[in-house]
Write an enzyme that holds these catalytic residues in place. Structure first.
Site, short mmCIF file in Angstrom:
data_model
loop_
_atom_site.label_atom_id
_atom_site.label_comp_id
_atom_site.label_asym_id
_atom_site.label_seq_id
_atom_site.Cartn_x
_atom_site.Cartn_y
_atom_site.Cartn_z
CB THR A 134 128.00 13.00 -53.02
OG1 THR A 134 129.21 12.61 -52.39
CG2 THR A 134 127.20 13.82 -52.02
CG ASP A 135 130.82 8.58 -51.45
OD1 ASP A 135 130.97 9.82 -51.52
OD2 ASP A 135 131.79 7.77 -51.53
CD GLU A 136 132.06 14.34 -49.64
OE1 GLU A 136 131.80 15.24 -48.83
OE2 GLU A 136 133.04 14.38 -50.40
CE1 TYR A 160 128.84 18.70 -52.81
CE2 TYR A 160 129.89 16.94 -51.54
CZ TYR A 160 129.29 17.39 -52.71
OH TYR A 160 129.11 16.53 -53.77
CE LYS A 164 124.88 16.56 -54.46
NZ LYS A 164 124.53 17.03 -55.82
P1 NAD Z 1 131.69 20.80 -60.69
O1 NAD Z 1 131.85 21.74 -59.54
O2 NAD Z 1 132.86 20.45 -61.53
O3 NAD Z 1 130.56 21.36 -61.68
C1 NAD Z 1 129.37 21.94 -61.23
C2 NAD Z 1 128.70 22.63 -62.42
O4 NAD Z 1 127.45 23.18 -61.97
C3 NAD Z 1 129.51 23.79 -63.01
O5 NAD Z 1 129.50 23.74 -64.40
C4 NAD Z 1 128.77 25.03 -62.51
O6 NAD Z 1 128.89 26.15 -63.37
C5 NAD Z 1 127.34 24.51 -62.45
N1 NAD Z 1 126.52 25.27 -61.48
C6 NAD Z 1 126.82 25.58 -60.19
N2 NAD Z 1 125.82 26.28 -59.64
C7 NAD Z 1 124.85 26.40 -60.59
C8 NAD Z 1 123.57 27.01 -60.62
N3 NAD Z 1 123.07 27.64 -59.54
N4 NAD Z 1 122.84 26.93 -61.75
C9 NAD Z 1 123.33 26.29 -62.85
N5 NAD Z 1 124.54 25.72 -62.88
C10 NAD Z 1 125.30 25.77 -61.77
O7 NAD Z 1 131.00 19.52 -60.06
P2 NAD Z 1 131.23 17.97 -60.42
O8 NAD Z 1 132.41 17.47 -59.69
O9 NAD Z 1 131.14 17.81 -61.89
O10 NAD Z 1 129.94 17.34 -59.71
C11 NAD Z 1 128.70 17.25 -60.42
C12 NAD Z 1 127.66 16.63 -59.52
O11 NAD Z 1 128.08 15.33 -59.10
C13 NAD Z 1 127.41 17.42 -58.22
O12 NAD Z 1 126.03 17.38 -57.96
C14 NAD Z 1 128.18 16.64 -57.16
O13 NAD Z 1 127.58 16.78 -55.90
C15 NAD Z 1 128.07 15.22 -57.69
N6 NAD Z 1 129.17 14.30 -57.33
C16 NAD Z 1 130.46 14.67 -57.56
C17 NAD Z 1 131.49 13.74 -57.30
C18 NAD Z 1 132.94 14.07 -57.58
O14 NAD Z 1 133.82 13.26 -57.26
N7 NAD Z 1 133.26 15.21 -58.18
C19 NAD Z 1 131.17 12.48 -56.78
C20 NAD Z 1 129.83 12.17 -56.54
C21 NAD Z 1 128.83 13.08 -56.84
O1 DAU Z 2 132.88 11.28 -52.32
C1 DAU Z 2 132.34 12.06 -53.37
C2 DAU Z 2 132.84 13.48 -53.24
O2 DAU Z 2 134.20 13.49 -53.67
C3 DAU Z 2 132.02 14.47 -54.06
O3 DAU Z 2 130.71 14.51 -53.57
C4 DAU Z 2 132.65 15.88 -54.01
O4 DAU Z 2 131.93 16.76 -54.85
C5 DAU Z 2 134.07 15.78 -54.48
O5 DAU Z 2 134.70 17.04 -54.38
C6 DAU Z 2 134.84 14.74 -53.65
O6 DAU Z 2 134.99 15.21 -52.29
P1 DAU Z 2 136.37 15.05 -51.48
O7 DAU Z 2 136.39 16.04 -50.40
O8 DAU Z 2 136.59 13.62 -51.11
O9 DAU Z 2 137.40 15.42 -52.67
P2 DAU Z 2 138.75 16.28 -52.67
O10 DAU Z 2 139.41 16.05 -53.98
O11 DAU Z 2 138.52 17.68 -52.23
O12 DAU Z 2 139.62 15.57 -51.54
C7 DAU Z 2 139.93 14.20 -51.62
C8 DAU Z 2 140.70 13.85 -50.36
O13 DAU Z 2 141.99 14.49 -50.40
C9 DAU Z 2 140.04 14.35 -49.10
O14 DAU Z 2 140.26 13.40 -48.06
C10 DAU Z 2 140.77 15.65 -48.78
C11 DAU Z 2 142.17 15.39 -49.30
N1 DAU Z 2 142.89 16.55 -49.83
C12 DAU Z 2 142.26 17.36 -50.73
C13 DAU Z 2 142.89 18.45 -51.25
C14 DAU Z 2 142.18 19.36 -52.23
C15 DAU Z 2 144.21 16.78 -49.45
O15 DAU Z 2 144.79 16.02 -48.66
N2 DAU Z 2 144.84 17.87 -49.98
C16 DAU Z 2 144.23 18.73 -50.86
O16 DAU Z 2 144.86 19.72 -51.29
#
Ligand code: NAD
Ligand code: DAU
Length: 374
Positions: A134-136, A160, A164
């Site tokens: 992630t970019d975080e 988190y 990562k």
């Molecule tokens: P998600 O939470 O939707 O899915 C995570 C999946 O991993 C689920 O299916 C869960 O059952 C599985 N999992 C969790 N713990 C596990 C374990 N111990 N063993 C096996 N499986 C397990 O997550 P996502 O949003 O699809 O993110 C996927 C990946 O991409 C993550 O590594 C996250 O850090 C990264 N990422 C997410 C975003 C985003 O915007 N969502 C952006 C950048 C990177």
């Molecule tokens: O940048 C990549 C990341 O993006 C991933 O690594 C994470 O897995 C993914 O969950 C996401 O993280 P964020 O914290 O940015 O996503 P989230 O959707 O939780 O929140 C997006 C923005 O909105 C953040 O600034 C928090 C805000 N927010 C979120 C929720 C859930 C609100 O204002 N209200 C809300 O109810």
């Protein structure tokens, strides 16, 4: 032809990646390893479930022996690692699971890959461990700061992102110390189908349809760089095919939005959908504010997230020049597609929200209400 092991394939991005991969590379075998936590959902894999090249294994990435067995039995040459605890808010209220899965779990996968690919010599010269990050990990930006590049120092701010960051370092170390063939991608915020409705965009869409408050943290001026999930899948594909071993690649959309503007945009789009399609009123009778063209009235400012990062933005120069990567979906089309998907797939999100997620979010709300926060 490749044999892939995809961890976390039943989650949001993993499932979209598998849909993309299996329709692009029809000969490849795809094995999913997923623990099916609250975020994992086998329904996300229904589009590929009947494919003869698709296998599902419910299990934990911390089970090193299981991973070794899967690598050997399926002669895996490419491991794509999505499995993680992914929600920042949950990492604040309960960090332990993040340490367990994101750090210990990633290390378990690395140990298994080293054992099978390097020590036992199965696919010794032809293997890849691709780590999805992630970019975080780069922390937060001020309004005028340059976007995150691959050389931006790591400065994670939440449990988190710290977990990562630790996993990224372990992946790097297994390349430099043992010669494991690794790549890492650091992506910005994804959106699209199958996005779990605890995250901002699907939460806003599904809450409008239920006429529930749209919680905006703090002043809503935090900025995220949004990318359509299939463009992330395409970026990972390019890193696997063209990326240099041991390197990291940032993937992003050049698409910065303040949270409040995203929420308002979704409200406007939803008002228009209800005005243009009268049948939606029958399907979603609870959506009284959107039916009246006033979804914005649901916006509710709530207490800010602890340690909330102010701005993320990706500098995509390296993935542009080395991989020829460009996102294909515009935000205007991607957000409409996403909204349509949720309008058409109410059975998916209703089922998700009837499950354990519902209990968690209810608990959060009642605790916050007691504290007078929301
Ligand atoms: P998600 O939470 O939707 O899915 C995570 C999946 O991993 C689920 O299916 C869960 O059952 C599985 N999992 C969790 N713990 C596990 C374990 N111990 N063993 C096996 N499986 C397990 O997550 P996502 O949003 O699809 O993110 C996927 C990946 O991409 C993550 O590594 C996250 O850090 C990264 N990422 C997410 C975003 C985003 O915007 N969502 C952006 C950048 C990177
Ligand atoms: O940048 C990549 C990341 O993006 C991933 O690594 C994470 O897995 C993914 O969950 C996401 O993280 P964020 O914290 O940015 O996503 P989230 O959707 O939780 O929140 C997006 C923005 O909105 C953040 O600034 C928090 C805000 N927010 C979120 C929720 C859930 C609100 O204002 N209200 C809300 O109810």
């Amino acid at each position: 032809m490749s044999n892939l092991l995809v961890t976390g394939g039943a989650g949001f991005i993993g499932a979209n990646f598998i849909h993309y991969w299996m329709s692009t590379y029809r000969q490849d075998k795809v094995v999913v390893l997923d623990a099916l936590t609250y975020a994992g959902n086998k329904a996300n894999l229904e589009p590929v479930a009947e494919n003869a090249n698709f296998y599902f294994c419910q299990g934990n990435i911390c089970d090193t022996h299981l991973v070794e067995t899967l690598l050997k039995e399926h002669r895996i040459d490419t491991l794509v690692h999505f499995a993680a605890e992914s929600h920042v808010d949950r990492s604040i209220s309960g960090p332990d699971a993040f340490i367990e899965t994101n750090i210990i779990g990633t290390h378990s996968l690395l140990k298994a890959a080293k054992k099978v690919w390097l020590d036992d010599g199965v696919n010794k010269d032809n293997h890849r461990f691709h780590h999805v990050s992630t970019d975080e990990v780069y922390g937060t930006l001020g309004p005028e700061d340059p976007a995150f590049s691959e050389t931006t120092p790591y400065a994670p701010n939440s449990p988190y992102s710290a977990s990562k960051a630790a996993s990224d370092h372990l992946v790097r170390a297994y390349h430099h110390t043992y010669g494991l063939k690794v790549t890492t991608s650091n992506c910005s915020n994804n959106y699209g189908p199958y996005h779990f409705p605890e995250k901002l965009i699907p939460l806003v869409i599904t809450n409008i349809l239920q006429d529930k408050p749209l919680p905006v943290y703090g002043d809503g001026q935090q900025i995220r760089d949004w990318l359509y999930v299939e463009d992330h899948a395409r970026g990972i594909d390019l890193v696997i095919k063209k990326g240099h071993l041991g390197e990291c690649y940032n993937i992003g959309g050049i698409n910065e939005w303040a949270n409040l503007d995203i929420v308002k945009l979704i409200c406007e789009l939803m008002n228009s959908e209800f005005a243009e399609n009268p049948e939606l009123t029958n399907k979603y009778p609870k959506a009284v504010s959107a039916i009246a063209g006033k979804a914005q009235s649901l916006v509710t400012f709530v207490k800010d997230r602890a340690g909330h990062d102010r701005r993320y933005a990706i500098d995509p120069q390296k993935s542009n020049s080395e991989l020829d990567y460009q996102p294909q979906e515009s935000f205007a089309s991607g957000i409409r597609k996403t909204l349509q998907w949720y309008l058409e797939n109410d059975s998916w999100w209703q089922a998700v929200m009837d499950g354990s997620y519902r209990q968690w979010i209810d608990q959060q709300y009642s605790t916050a209400e007691q504290a007078g926060d929301r």
